[in-house]
Design a protein around this motif. Structure first.
Motif, PDB file in Angstrom:
ATOM      1  N   SER A 337       0.827  -1.201   0.000  1.00 29.97           N
ATOM      2  CA  SER A 337       0.000   0.000   0.000  1.00 29.97           C
ATOM      3  C   SER A 337       0.871   1.265   0.000  1.00 29.97           C
ATOM      4  N   LEU A 338       1.904   1.251   0.828  1.00 31.11           N
ATOM      5  CA  LEU A 338       2.815   2.405   0.890  1.00 31.11           C
ATOM      6  C   LEU A 338       3.564   2.583  -0.440  1.00 31.11           C
ATOM      7  N   CYS A 339       3.975   1.478  -1.017  1.00 27.29           N
ATOM      8  CA  CYS A 339       4.707   1.548  -2.296  1.00 27.29           C
ATOM      9  C   CYS A 339       3.817   2.115  -3.410  1.00 27.29           C
ATOM     10  N   ILE A 340       2.552   1.705  -3.429  1.00 28.60           N
ATOM     11  CA  ILE A 340       1.641   2.229  -4.456  1.00 28.60           C
ATOM     12  C   ILE A 340       1.468   3.737  -4.256  1.00 28.60           C
ATOM     13  N   ALA A 341       1.306   4.134  -2.994  1.00 27.31           N
ATOM     14  CA  ALA A 341       1.128   5.562  -2.697  1.00 27.31           C
ATOM     15  C   ALA A 341       2.362   6.365  -3.110  1.00 27.31           C
ATOM     16  N   ALA A 342       3.540   5.819  -2.824  1.00 23.46           N
ATOM     17  CA  ALA A 342       4.787   6.520  -3.177  1.00 23.46           C
ATOM     18  C   ALA A 342       4.934   6.610  -4.694  1.00 23.46           C
ATOM     19  N   MET A 343       4.584   5.536  -5.373  1.00 22.65           N
ATOM     20  CA  MET A 343       4.690   5.542  -6.831  1.00 22.65           C
ATOM     21  C   MET A 343       3.708   6.546  -7.431  1.00 22.65           C
ATOM     22  N   ALA A 344       2.507   6.596  -6.875  1.00 26.16           N
ATOM     23  CA  ALA A 344       1.511   7.550  -7.366  1.00 26.16           C
ATOM     24  C   ALA A 344       2.031   8.978  -7.202  1.00 26.16           C
ATOM     25  N   GLY A 345       2.619   9.266  -6.062  1.00 29.37           N
ATOM     26  CA  GLY A 345       3.162  10.595  -5.812  1.00 29.37           C
ATOM     27  C   GLY A 345       4.304  10.931  -6.768  1.00 29.37           C
ATOM     28  N   MET A 346       5.193   9.975  -6.955  1.00 25.81           N
ATOM     29  CA  MET A 346       6.336  10.207  -7.857  1.00 25.81           C
ATOM     30  C   MET A 346       5.889  10.474  -9.280  1.00 25.81           C
ATOM     31  N   ILE A 347       4.989   9.620  -9.764  1.00 27.55           N
ATOM     32  CA  ILE A 347       4.577   9.736 -11.168  1.00 27.55           C
ATOM     33  C   ILE A 347       3.770  11.014 -11.387  1.00 27.55           C
ATOM     34  N   ARG A 348       2.950  11.362 -10.410  1.00 26.66           N
ATOM     35  CA  ARG A 348       2.105  12.551 -10.565  1.00 26.66           C
ATOM     36  C   ARG A 348       2.965  13.790 -10.830  1.00 26.66           C
ATOM     37  N   ASP A 349       4.047  13.920 -10.091  1.00 28.27           N
ATOM     38  CA  ASP A 349       4.896  15.117 -10.193  1.00 28.27           C
ATOM     39  C   ASP A 349       6.036  14.987 -11.196  1.00 28.27           C
TER      40      ASP A 349
END
Ligand code: ARG
Length: 461
Positions: A337-349
């Motif tokens: 769950s944390l990895c998905i959230a981190a990936m979402a944040g990275m890709i968004r920006d």
């Protein structure tokens, strides 16, 4: 003092080490919501079937509400001597309700209770991960649409292969995450049978209604074999397997981000929010979040392996070894769950460096296949021969230290006299990606179509 729940034939309590190895409350308290939900459904059914008095059932239900409120408020005292979440909840219930609380465990065992709690917990977690993955897919598909025409190098063997686009590359991961979600959905469907009522292992002599409890808890049906119900944890294994595959996908993307953000590649720039500096080297922008996603995938895979190994030698039915199903699973799900959230944040920006990527796309004779295809199309050459001719032309260009588009026509004609100046049209990277119009190919128009298809589908899901 001997245990109040099972100590009838015991003269003394457990050794301190026995308690230490036996207690699971420190981690299985995570199951409190599921445990209370299961007890509510169970006692309602017991009353409806006339197995307990309605007044007792009402008192128990009310008491469970109080236990729930206490745990929610943080005022509940979890006790190790009560081993696990099931006995902690029930012991407190007895304090609140009195002896009637003891009727809750009629026609039930901790074996079907824990099997139920785990299914409910895994089901809830799968639903939450699915929502997060859907969100990540949306972010990536939006980016893919915006950068459908952003030319970048495509690699095989990490060697320049053919030009592709940033959008196409992102959509590859959208597809992978789509299959990951499909695997989680499959696991959910198979796990959605209710083990409650299997009791210890053999079922019960009380006239329980397993269909009623299954329906009340949102299951499709009750499990059909009481032994299987308490003996297996394949729903956790299947979920961990799906989670591991997903973690591997995220790890590969993370690895690419690590590579892309090196000054040597310079394909993308991460935001300040998702990089860290160095305490000694002022120039640094380290992609720690990506590195950690890559690293943490090991924990998820490790949890799958650990549980497979716990289960593989167990005779039917329940064995206490199975209490070891929890910590790794809980950790793996939180980690993913944390990895998905981190990936979402990275890709968004994330900002692609369009010029750098495009320049890199032409390096390494990446349009050699386009030249070979031109020879096939224009000179009707068999592909194998065109491959050979192109190889010789690439060799000439390499000797002179120039790209194919800079190699003079005379040099090409020395290898194949029928080549004309029209060949230069296919040697640029833009032209190369635009030409790959086959379904699912890298042509920007095709990528846009696929990105839109995903965005429409994700909106419906
Ligand atoms: N804490 C136990 C577990 O997680 C609950 C089931 C215990 N059953 C038993 N018969 N001791 O597996």
């Amino acid at each position: 003092m001997s245990n109040r729940m099972w100590g009838g034939r015991y003269a003394s309590g457990p050794d301190a080490i026995m308690e230490e190895i036996n207690a699971s409350i420190d981690f299985d308290k995570a199951l409190w919501r599921q445990d209370i939900a299961g007890s509510r459904a169970h006692v309602a059914m017991l009353a409806k079937q006339g197995i307990v008095e309605q007044a007792d059932a009402d008192a128990i239900t009310k008491g469970l509400g109080q236990v729930e409120a206490e745990i929610e408020a943080g005022s509940f005292t979890f006790s190790r001597s009560l081993e696990d979440i099931h006995m902690n909840v029930e012991a407190r219930l007895a304090e609140i309700v009195g002896p009637a609380a003891g009727r809750l465990h009629t026609a039930r065992s901790r074996n079907d209770q824990v099997a139920l709690d785990m299914r409910l917990w895994v089901r809830d977690t799968v639903d939450q991960l699915d929502g997060q993955l859907r969100e990540l897919q949306s972010i990536m598909a939006e980016k893919a649409l915006a950068f459908a025409g952003a030319v970048m190098p495509g690699f095989t063997h990490l060697q320049s292969a053919q030009p592709t686009t940033f959008g196409h590359h992102l959509l590859a991961y959208v597809e992978m995450l789509g299959r990951d979600r499909g695997r989680l959905h499959d696991a959910r469907r198979r796990m959605n049978e209710c083990p409650l009522g299997a009791a210890a292992l053999a079922g019960t002599s009380f006239p329980i209604d397993r269909h009623a409890t299954a329906a009340a808890l949102g299951f499709d049906r009750p499990t059909a074999n009481s032994l299987d119900s308490v003996a297996d944890r394949d729903f956790s294994l299947e979920t961990l397997a799906a989670a591991s595959i997903c973690a591997v996908h995220l790890s590969r993307l993370a690895e690419e981000i690590v590579l892309w953000t090196t000054p040597q590649f310079g394909f993308v720039r991460l935001s300040d929010k998702f990089t860290t500096g160095s305490s000694i080297m002022p120039q640094k922008r380290n992609p720690d979040a990506a590195e950690l996603v890559r690293g943490k995938s090991g924990r998820v895979i490790g949890a799958l392996n650990a549980l497979l190994i716990v289960m593989k030698g167990l005779p039917m039915t329940y064995g206490k070894d199975m209490q070891e199903d929890k910590e790794g699973l809980f950790d793996a799900m939180a980690t993913l769950s944390l990895c998905i959230a981190a990936m979402a944040g990275m890709i968004r920006d994330m900002q692609p460096e369009l010029k750098t990527m495009k320049k890199a796309a032409g390096v390494g004779y990446a349009t050699a296949t386009d030249l070979a295809d031109w020879l096939v199309r224009t000179l009707k050459m068999p592909f194998r021969e065109a491959h050979h001719v192109t190889g010789r032309i690439v060799g000439l260009a390499a000797d002179r230290g120039v790209g194919l588009e800079k190699l003079e026509l005379a040099a090409m004609q020395a290898v194949e006299p029928r080549i004309t100046a029209a060949v230069y049209e296919v040697l640029g990277v833009e032209r190369s990606v635009r030409s790959r119009t086959s379904y699912g190919g890298t042509a920007p128009a095709e990528v846009r179509k696929q990105a839109k298809r995903w965005l429409a589908r994700l909106k419906r899901e």
